[in-house]
Write an enzyme that holds these catalytic residues in place. Structure first.
Site, PDB file in Angstrom:
ATOM      1  N   GLY A  55       0.847  -1.185   0.000  1.00  0.00           N
ATOM      2  CA  GLY A  55       0.000   0.000   0.000  1.00  0.00           C
ATOM      3  C   GLY A  55       0.879   1.230   0.000  1.00  0.00           C
ATOM      4  O   GLY A  55       2.078   1.132   0.275  1.00  0.00           O
ATOM      5  N   CYS A  82       5.359  -6.071   1.403  1.00  0.00           N
ATOM      6  CA  CYS A  82       5.704  -4.660   1.322  1.00  0.00           C
ATOM      7  C   CYS A  82       5.111  -3.886   2.505  1.00  0.00           C
ATOM      8  O   CYS A  82       5.484  -4.130   3.631  1.00  0.00           O
ATOM      9  CB  CYS A  82       5.298  -4.093  -0.041  1.00  0.00           C
ATOM     10  SG  CYS A  82       6.108  -2.529  -0.387  1.00  0.00           S
ATOM     11  N   TYR A  83       4.155  -2.995   2.274  1.00  0.00           N
ATOM     12  CA  TYR A  83       3.554  -2.281   3.414  1.00  0.00           C
ATOM     13  C   TYR A  83       3.017  -3.282   4.445  1.00  0.00           C
ATOM     14  O   TYR A  83       3.130  -3.069   5.656  1.00  0.00           O
ATOM     15  CB  TYR A  83       2.423  -1.361   2.934  1.00  0.00           C
ATOM     16  CG  TYR A  83       1.711  -0.653   4.072  1.00  0.00           C
ATOM     17  CD1 TYR A  83       2.256   0.478   4.659  1.00  0.00           C
ATOM     18  CD2 TYR A  83       0.503  -1.152   4.586  1.00  0.00           C
ATOM     19  CE1 TYR A  83       1.623   1.117   5.719  1.00  0.00           C
ATOM     20  CE2 TYR A  83      -0.137  -0.533   5.652  1.00  0.00           C
ATOM     21  CZ  TYR A  83       0.423   0.610   6.213  1.00  0.00           C
ATOM     22  OH  TYR A  83      -0.199   1.229   7.264  1.00  0.00           O
ATOM     23  N   HIS A 170       8.002  -7.808  -3.857  1.00  0.00           N
ATOM     24  CA  HIS A 170       6.691  -8.223  -4.381  1.00  0.00           C
ATOM     25  C   HIS A 170       6.780  -9.596  -5.060  1.00  0.00           C
ATOM     26  O   HIS A 170       7.209  -9.674  -6.206  1.00  0.00           O
ATOM     27  CB  HIS A 170       6.181  -7.180  -5.378  1.00  0.00           C
ATOM     28  CG  HIS A 170       5.767  -5.910  -4.716  1.00  0.00           C
ATOM     29  ND1 HIS A 170       4.503  -5.709  -4.219  1.00  0.00           N
ATOM     30  CD2 HIS A 170       6.463  -4.804  -4.412  1.00  0.00           C
ATOM     31  CE1 HIS A 170       4.428  -4.525  -3.655  1.00  0.00           C
ATOM     32  NE2 HIS A 170       5.610  -3.940  -3.758  1.00  0.00           N
ATOM     33  N   GLU A 172       4.397 -11.270  -6.153  1.00  0.00           N
ATOM     34  CA  GLU A 172       3.298 -11.465  -7.106  1.00  0.00           C
ATOM     35  C   GLU A 172       3.617 -10.995  -8.515  1.00  0.00           C
ATOM     36  O   GLU A 172       2.936 -11.369  -9.458  1.00  0.00           O
ATOM     37  CB  GLU A 172       2.022 -10.773  -6.586  1.00  0.00           C
ATOM     38  CG  GLU A 172       2.045  -9.243  -6.576  1.00  0.00           C
ATOM     39  CD  GLU A 172       2.756  -8.639  -5.359  1.00  0.00           C
ATOM     40  OE1 GLU A 172       3.522  -9.340  -4.695  1.00  0.00           O
ATOM     41  OE2 GLU A 172       2.554  -7.430  -5.099  1.00  0.00           O
ATOM     42  N   ASP A 228     -18.019 -12.757 -20.761  1.00  0.00           N
ATOM     43  CA  ASP A 228     -18.765 -12.980 -19.515  1.00  0.00           C
ATOM     44  C   ASP A 228     -20.183 -13.488 -19.764  1.00  0.00           C
ATOM     45  O   ASP A 228     -20.610 -14.472 -19.169  1.00  0.00           O
ATOM     46  CB  ASP A 228     -18.821 -11.686 -18.681  1.00  0.00           C
ATOM     47  CG  ASP A 228     -17.430 -11.174 -18.356  1.00  0.00           C
ATOM     48  OD1 ASP A 228     -16.475 -11.966 -18.467  1.00  0.00           O
ATOM     49  OD2 ASP A 228     -17.293  -9.987 -18.019  1.00  0.00           O
ATOM     50  N   LYS A 368     -11.284 -12.560 -14.491  1.00  0.00           N
ATOM     51  CA  LYS A 368     -11.487 -12.721 -15.935  1.00  0.00           C
ATOM     52  C   LYS A 368     -10.781 -13.970 -16.495  1.00  0.00           C
ATOM     53  O   LYS A 368     -11.352 -14.718 -17.284  1.00  0.00           O
ATOM     54  CB  LYS A 368     -10.938 -11.482 -16.654  1.00  0.00           C
ATOM     55  CG  LYS A 368     -11.375 -11.367 -18.090  1.00  0.00           C
ATOM     56  CD  LYS A 368     -12.760 -10.836 -18.157  1.00  0.00           C
ATOM     57  CE  LYS A 368     -13.259 -10.650 -19.552  1.00  0.00           C
ATOM     58  NZ  LYS A 368     -14.514  -9.908 -19.548  1.00  0.00           N
TER      59      LYS A 368
END
Ligand code: XMP
Length: 512
Positions: A55, A82-83, A170, A172, A228, A368
């Site tokens: 964040g 991180c944060y 990070h 990710e 979708d 998605k």
């Protein structure tokens, strides 16, 4: 059987959804909740692990987002990123300090505890992606450094007794090459997950649940041909067959062959109860003389509702109305970083105009890419599953200025060639959205011995992950050359082609 769950607490970082997607890619279901969520709600959900995201804040700031420290006493493993890592250290009695320089980019990462569960199958020297100004200084008692970089001694820390961990970097993002494995290690080695989130199971379970939920009731779906609504309709069709009626409106603003294709796939391949409404004339006559982009959108939205309402009346009252809502639309977000729901993307106000009892949203838990996977499991053709985003108002906002049948026909042909060549060049997956725009500008050209005075076509191609920001795609010159040559040779009415080299922001993806 209760599905295992990991919670991602959102502290407002830009990669929050990416963390959640990585967890799901590792076959563990996870949900994103705002960091200020009450402890009771967390306990109720019985998560097997909790991840704090990054964040933009600093823990010492007034009003910096935080959590109830009791979260660390639940016996549930926690991983701060991180944060999230800084906050964990801070709340447990450590310190956070300003780095001598803002640390941004790829860094060498040295694993200090090579046999640590979080670093299973990870080489001792690897790299990681950093993006921070503050980092952990002193660790709280009971905590150890498990990985470092040359400028960030506490790049990763652990308290193996309480199962509390932190990564300053990070894991990710793809620039941390072992990041996915590190997250998997947290999920499987620390949280002891089994990995029961598999799209095949999702499809099967959800068909079963939909069948039970719907019973013998009637269901109505507005099928647009987009990913979708196609996947949602197919799931429900597999569950209750002809109890589902789909209405597909051909508004005359679709791309080449699109309407025929939707009809073919859903009636021939799936035997759906599909009503195809040919409303091309309706839409075009309503749009006559309108050139303002917002007026076009409004006009199309209203015509759609009128046409849909008329068709729905013929079917009579239904019990359930299908909506193709997906997970990013429903995530409640933490901090100042509220999830942006793109209201203009959804077919506006349909529920107000149809007689039904309940809304059914079979995809509301999926990202998605998961919707696409489910589509594949259900046997939808690749071109439907991989379809790029296409705006509701369709080609109307890609013909700049007023719309005529002739302009639409020119654009359709040119756009078709563009898309065909991008696919041939194998670029269709890496370019997020690519389409042609009829600019409305006419310029002088020369063809053979003759002067021409024809339209300029704009080509747009962007890379993006969610459409909120985008960069222009670096399409190789030879591919652009083929596209340009083919279009001016094969499409009457175009004598000049330009490529859009603006990112979003400051431009938008569409031209109108
Ligand atoms: P912009 O042009 O705003 O587009 O950068 C972001 C994404 O949204 C799509 N888009 C729309 N989708 N109705 C829609 O359903 C609309 O009016 C609309 N306008 C833009 C656009 O194609 C891109 O994917």
């Amino acid at each position: 059987m209760q599905r295992e769950l990991v919670l991602v607490l959102d502290f407002g970082g830009q990669y929050n959804q990416l963390i959640a997607r990585r967890v799901r890619e590792a076959n563990v279901y996870c949900e994103v909740l705002p960091c200020e969520v009450e402890l009771d709600r967390i306990i109720e959900k019985k998560p097997k692990g909790i991840i704090f995201t990054g964040g933009p804040s600093v823990v010492y700031e007034e009003n910096a987002p935080t959590v109830d420290p009791k979260i660390f006493e639940l016996g549930i493993p926690v991983l701060g990123i991180c944060y999230g890592a800084q906050l964990t250290a801070h709340l447990m009695g450590g310190t956070v300090e300003k780095a001598s320089n803002r640390e941004y980019g790829k860094k060498e990462l040295k694993i200090v505890s090579t046999d640590h569960a979080l670093f299973k199958q990870i080489p001792q020297e690897t790299s990681c992606w950093m993006s921070h100004t503050y980092h952990v200084g002193n660790l709280p008692t009971g905590y150890n450094i498990i990985a470092s970089t040359d400028t960030c001694p506490v790049a990763a820390f652990a308290n193996d007794t309480q199962l509390i961990y932190g990564f300053q970097y990070h894991p990710e993002v793809m620039h941390t090459p072992e990041g996915t494995q590190m997250l998997k290690n947290f999920l499987y080695e620390v949280c002891k997950c089994k990995g029961d989130w598999v799209m095949r199971n999702f499809a099967e379970e959800s068909i079963q649940q939909l069948r039970e939920k719907i019973g013998d009731r009637k269901v109505l779906c507005a099928l647009s041909g987009g990913v979708d609504s196609s996947v949602a309709a197919t799931l429900i069709h597999k569950a209750v067959g002809h109890q589902l009626t789909c209405i597909f409106v051909d508004n005359g603003l679709l791309r080449k062959n699109e309407a025929e294709d939707v009809e073919r796939v859903f009636t021939e391949q799936f035997d759906m109860n599909l009503v195809c409404v040919d409303a091309r004339k309706d839409f075009l006559s309503q749009l006559e003389g309108i050139s303002d982009p917002e007026a076009k959108r409004k006009n199309i939205g209203e015509t759609f509702i009128r046409v849909f309402e008329k068709e729905a009346k013929k079917i009579g009252a239904v019990d359930l109305l299908v909506q193709g809502t997906i997970y990013p639309d429903v995530i409640e977000s933490g901090g100042t970083h509220a999830a942006v729901i793109k209201s203009h993307h959804n077919v506006g106000g349909l529920p107000d105009h149809v007689d039904f009892d309940e809304i059914i949203e079979p995809l509301k838990d999926l990202f998605k890419d998961e919707v696409r996977q489910v589509g594949r499991e259900l046997g939808l053709p690749e071109h439907v599953v991989e379809r790029q985003p296409f705006p509701g108002p369709g080609l109307a906002i890609r013909v700049i200025g007023d719309i005529t049948e002739e302009k639409l026909a020119i654009l359709r042909d040119a756009d078709y060639i563009y898309r065909e060549e991008i696919k041939k060049a194998g670029l269709n997956r890496e370019i997020w959205q690519y389409f042609a725009v009829l600019t409305g500008i006419r310029t002088v050209g020369v063809m053979g011995d003759e002067r021409t005075y024809n339209y300029t076509l704009g080509l747009r191609g962007v890379t993006s992950t969610d459409g909120m920001t985008a960069d222009w795609a670096r399409i190789p010159y030879p591919v652009l050359e083929t596209i340009s040559t083919r279009i001016v040779n094969e499409v009457n009415g175009i004598n000049r082609i330009v490529y859009d080299i603006t990112s979003k922001p400051p431009a938008t993806i569409e031209w109108e």
